[in-house]
Design a protein around this motif. Structure first.
Motif, PDB file in Angstrom:
ATOM      1  N   VAL A 171       0.825  -1.206   0.000  1.00  0.00           N
ATOM      2  CA  VAL A 171       0.000   0.000   0.000  1.00  0.00           C
ATOM      3  C   VAL A 171       0.858   1.255   0.000  1.00  0.00           C
ATOM      4  CG1 VAL A 171      -1.788   1.308   1.197  1.00  0.00           C
ATOM      5  CG2 VAL A 171      -1.885  -1.188   1.182  1.00  0.00           C
ATOM      6  N   GLY A 172       1.788   1.350   0.939  1.00  0.00           N
ATOM      7  CA  GLY A 172       2.555   2.576   1.106  1.00  0.00           C
ATOM      8  C   GLY A 172       3.416   2.919  -0.097  1.00  0.00           C
ATOM      9  N   ILE A 173       4.238   1.976  -0.548  1.00  0.00           N
ATOM     10  CA  ILE A 173       5.129   2.249  -1.679  1.00  0.00           C
ATOM     11  C   ILE A 173       4.347   2.516  -2.962  1.00  0.00           C
ATOM     12  CG2 ILE A 173       6.939   1.263  -3.140  1.00  0.00           C
ATOM     13  CD1 ILE A 173       8.016  -0.171  -0.680  1.00  0.00           C
ATOM     14  N   PRO A 174       3.329   1.704  -3.324  1.00  0.00           N
ATOM     15  CA  PRO A 174       2.536   2.048  -4.520  1.00  0.00           C
ATOM     16  C   PRO A 174       1.859   3.403  -4.421  1.00  0.00           C
ATOM     17  CG  PRO A 174       2.144  -0.229  -3.888  1.00  0.00           C
ATOM     18  CD  PRO A 174       2.933   0.385  -2.784  1.00  0.00           C
ATOM     19  N   ALA A 175       1.390   3.768  -3.215  1.00  0.00           N
ATOM     20  CA  ALA A 175       0.751   5.076  -3.060  1.00  0.00           C
ATOM     21  C   ALA A 175       1.747   6.200  -3.283  1.00  0.00           C
ATOM     22  CB  ALA A 175       0.115   5.183  -1.673  1.00  0.00           C
ATOM     23  N   LEU A 176       2.949   6.051  -2.765  1.00  0.00           N
ATOM     24  CA  LEU A 176       3.971   7.083  -2.961  1.00  0.00           C
ATOM     25  C   LEU A 176       4.375   7.183  -4.429  1.00  0.00           C
ATOM     26  CD1 LEU A 176       6.262   6.512   0.159  1.00  0.00           C
ATOM     27  CD2 LEU A 176       4.639   8.377  -0.235  1.00  0.00           C
ATOM     28  N   MET A 177       4.480   6.043  -5.108  1.00  0.00           N
ATOM     29  CA  MET A 177       4.822   6.076  -6.526  1.00  0.00           C
ATOM     30  C   MET A 177       3.701   6.707  -7.350  1.00  0.00           C
ATOM     31  SD  MET A 177       7.835   5.060  -6.543  1.00  0.00           S
ATOM     32  CE  MET A 177       7.958   5.266  -8.313  1.00  0.00           C
ATOM     33  N   ALA A 178       2.451   6.444  -6.961  1.00  0.00           N
ATOM     34  CA  ALA A 178       1.323   7.070  -7.661  1.00  0.00           C
ATOM     35  C   ALA A 178       1.332   8.574  -7.449  1.00  0.00           C
ATOM     36  CB  ALA A 178       0.008   6.470  -7.165  1.00  0.00           C
ATOM     37  N   LEU A 179       1.622   9.009  -6.216  1.00  0.00           N
ATOM     38  CA  LEU A 179       1.721  10.439  -5.955  1.00  0.00           C
ATOM     39  C   LEU A 179       2.830  11.068  -6.793  1.00  0.00           C
ATOM     40  CD1 LEU A 179       1.023  12.999  -4.346  1.00  0.00           C
ATOM     41  CD2 LEU A 179       2.581  12.196  -2.558  1.00  0.00           C
ATOM     42  N   ALA A 180       3.960  10.400  -6.863  1.00  0.00           N
ATOM     43  CA  ALA A 180       5.065  10.919  -7.675  1.00  0.00           C
ATOM     44  C   ALA A 180       4.684  10.967  -9.155  1.00  0.00           C
ATOM     45  CB  ALA A 180       6.304  10.052  -7.464  1.00  0.00           C
ATOM     46  N   TYR A 181       3.903   9.985  -9.611  1.00  0.00           N
ATOM     47  CA  TYR A 181       3.476   9.972 -11.009  1.00  0.00           C
ATOM     48  C   TYR A 181       2.565  11.151 -11.321  1.00  0.00           C
ATOM     49  CZ  TYR A 181       1.604   8.197 -15.410  1.00  0.00           C
ATOM     50  OH  TYR A 181       1.236   8.057 -16.729  1.00  0.00           O
ATOM     51  N   ALA A 186      -6.270   8.169 -19.063  1.00  0.00           N
ATOM     52  CA  ALA A 186      -5.543   9.279 -18.451  1.00  0.00           C
ATOM     53  C   ALA A 186      -5.294   8.966 -16.983  1.00  0.00           C
ATOM     54  CB  ALA A 186      -6.322  10.585 -18.606  1.00  0.00           C
ATOM     55  N   PRO A 187      -4.420   7.998 -16.696  1.00  0.00           N
ATOM     56  CA  PRO A 187      -4.191   7.614 -15.298  1.00  0.00           C
ATOM     57  C   PRO A 187      -3.574   8.712 -14.457  1.00  0.00           C
ATOM     58  CG  PRO A 187      -2.619   6.545 -16.756  1.00  0.00           C
ATOM     59  CD  PRO A 187      -3.635   7.189 -17.633  1.00  0.00           C
ATOM     60  N   GLN A 188      -2.792   9.588 -15.074  1.00  0.00           N
ATOM     61  CA  GLN A 188      -2.167  10.667 -14.305  1.00  0.00           C
ATOM     62  C   GLN A 188      -3.215  11.593 -13.716  1.00  0.00           C
ATOM     63  OE1 GLN A 188       0.535  13.254 -16.483  1.00  0.00           O
ATOM     64  NE2 GLN A 188       2.075  13.007 -14.879  1.00  0.00           N
ATOM     65  N   GLN A 189      -4.215  11.952 -14.503  1.00  0.00           N
ATOM     66  CA  GLN A 189      -5.300  12.795 -14.004  1.00  0.00           C
ATOM     67  C   GLN A 189      -6.151  12.048 -12.976  1.00  0.00           C
ATOM     68  OE1 GLN A 189      -4.317  12.617 -17.157  1.00  0.00           O
ATOM     69  NE2 GLN A 189      -3.563  14.709 -17.409  1.00  0.00           N
ATOM     70  N   ALA A 190      -6.357  10.750 -13.205  1.00  0.00           N
ATOM     71  CA  ALA A 190      -7.136   9.954 -12.249  1.00  0.00           C
ATOM     72  C   ALA A 190      -6.436   9.880 -10.900  1.00  0.00           C
ATOM     73  CB  ALA A 190      -7.370   8.548 -12.806  1.00  0.00           C
ATOM     74  N   ILE A 191      -5.125   9.710 -10.922  1.00  0.00           N
ATOM     75  CA  ILE A 191      -4.367   9.665  -9.671  1.00  0.00           C
ATOM     76  C   ILE A 191      -4.408  11.019  -8.971  1.00  0.00           C
ATOM     77  CG2 ILE A 191      -2.052   9.413  -8.712  1.00  0.00           C
ATOM     78  CD1 ILE A 191      -1.534   7.326 -10.900  1.00  0.00           C
ATOM     79  N   ALA A 192      -4.332  12.104  -9.739  1.00  0.00           N
ATOM     80  CA  ALA A 192      -4.428  13.436  -9.141  1.00  0.00           C
ATOM     81  C   ALA A 192      -5.780  13.618  -8.448  1.00  0.00           C
ATOM     82  CB  ALA A 192      -4.222  14.510 -10.209  1.00  0.00           C
ATOM     83  N   MET A 193      -6.851  13.123  -9.059  1.00  0.00           N
ATOM     84  CA  MET A 193      -8.162  13.178  -8.411  1.00  0.00           C
ATOM     85  C   MET A 193      -8.159  12.361  -7.125  1.00  0.00           C
ATOM     86  SD  MET A 193     -10.821  12.818 -11.573  1.00  0.00           S
ATOM     87  CE  MET A 193     -10.662  13.837 -13.046  1.00  0.00           C
ATOM     88  N   ALA A 194      -7.511  11.194  -7.167  1.00  0.00           N
ATOM     89  CA  ALA A 194      -7.434  10.361  -5.965  1.00  0.00           C
ATOM     90  C   ALA A 194      -6.687  11.080  -4.844  1.00  0.00           C
ATOM     91  CB  ALA A 194      -6.744   9.037  -6.302  1.00  0.00           C
ATOM     92  N   VAL A 195      -5.644  11.811  -5.205  1.00  0.00           N
ATOM     93  CA  VAL A 195      -4.904  12.576  -4.196  1.00  0.00           C
ATOM     94  C   VAL A 195      -5.800  13.654  -3.584  1.00  0.00           C
ATOM     95  CG1 VAL A 195      -2.967  14.143  -3.833  1.00  0.00           C
ATOM     96  CG2 VAL A 195      -2.667  12.110  -5.247  1.00  0.00           C
ATOM     97  N   ILE A 196      -6.596  14.311  -4.417  1.00  0.00           N
ATOM     98  CA  ILE A 196      -7.508  15.345  -3.914  1.00  0.00           C
ATOM     99  C   ILE A 196      -8.538  14.733  -2.979  1.00  0.00           C
ATOM    100  CG2 ILE A 196      -9.294  16.995  -4.595  1.00  0.00           C
ATOM    101  CD1 ILE A 196      -7.680  17.502  -7.145  1.00  0.00           C
ATOM    102  N   VAL A 197      -9.081  13.572  -3.345  1.00  0.00           N
ATOM    103  CA  VAL A 197     -10.032  12.881  -2.473  1.00  0.00           C
ATOM    104  C   VAL A 197      -9.361  12.486  -1.163  1.00  0.00           C
ATOM    105  CG1 VAL A 197     -11.443  10.807  -2.222  1.00  0.00           C
ATOM    106  CG2 VAL A 197     -11.487  12.078  -4.362  1.00  0.00           C
TER     107      VAL A 197
END
Length: 296
Positions: A23-33, A259-270
């Protein structure tokens, strides 16, 4: 002695290590992406991204800036905020009303109510969502019943208010369980003492019952709000196509728009919104512990 201390420590660290890896490492990589880092583990998904934003150097907030300027995203964002606030408010009102009725009423009917409100726990969300659409849709049961009276009922299906009704159904059992448990913890002696001095039930509710149940209410509101913010099934089946809640919008951006980059950005906002609710929950627990004298 050192070995006997090391083994319990390793056992305690095992779930932390599992959460960090999966969970932690994938989440950090998604944030970096979402910030423009497309190397390392993000290289594969970057090759498939049709709306990739890459910085000239370092990291960038351009993905978030573009989202905040996107009218469609802003509509989805404010629709999510509205549904969350309306759902939490409605759930708290209904759960408090039913909890008070169960707590202070006697007889066979309150016992039936105390069993019926648990029914949504045993019905899958998908089935319940389709049932709500069928019941409240413009061509549903209520509409047909109203049509018999010569009136027109537009229905709540595929509307934001329909999503609120769906969230009420899904989250009500947990909310009532929390509020009822808090009300059961209020000593009858306090209520009887207030009645002996002539206090009406409204004053007892405001001065005795409610102050002793602030923490269960905050827990109910924050957990419900976090669940509604990231919900997918209920808004996907019951909600409108546009605006849609962010949970549905994230899936659309990731799957349909590629557009996974935009989807991840939305996830960060949530996540930021959910973290704000989490801070309210933690703050309420700290205040409660201080009042109880268990925290200095």
């Amino acid at each position: 002695m050192q070995k006997s201390r090391l083994i319990p420590l390793l056992i305690a660290l095992l779930p932390v290590i599992v959460v960090a890896i999966f969970v932690g490492i994938p989440a950090l990589m998604a944030l970096a992406y979402s910030l423009g880092f497309i190397g390392g583990p993000n290289a594969a998904i970057a090759l498939l991204d049709q709306h990739l934003v890459t910085p000239e150097q370092g990291l960038t907030l351009k993905v978030y800036q573009d989202l905040l300027r996107d009218r469609s995203f802003l509509q989805n964002f404010w629709a999510t905020i509205w549904v969350t606030i309306a759902s939490v408010a409605l759930i708290l009102v209904v759960s408090w009303g039913l909890a008070l009725y169960i707590r202070f009423s006697h007889g066979w009917f309150p016992h039936i109510i105390s069993s019926i409100y648990l029914v949504p726990l045993f019905i899958p969300v998908v089935i319940a969502s389709y049932a709500i659409v069928t019941f409240w849709n413009a061509n549903g049961y209520v509409s047909a019943l109203v049509a018999r009276l010569g009136m027109h009922f537009p229905g709540f299906g595929y509307t934001l208010f329909g999503v609120v009704i769906g969230q009420l159904w899904v989250n009500l059992p947990f909310a009532i369980l929390m509020i009822v448990s808090g009300l059961q913890a209020v000593p009858d002696a306090l209520i009887e003492a207030a009645r002996d001095v002539g206090a009406p039930m409204s004053r007892i509710l405001l001065r005795v019952i409610l102050p002793l149940n602030i923490l269960p209410t905050v827990i109910t509101g924050t957990f419900t709000g976090i669940g509604v913010l990231g919900s997918f099934t209920v808004p996907y089946i019951i909600g409108p196509t546009a605006p849609s809640l962010l949970g549905v919008a994230m899936a659309s951006y990731f799957q349909a728009y590629n557009a996974p980059q935009q989807a991840i950005a939305m996830a960060v906002i949530v996540f930021i919104l959910a973290a704000a609710l989490g801070i309210v929950y933690v703050r309420a627990n700290v205040v409660s512990d201080r009042k109880a004298g268990t925290l200095q």
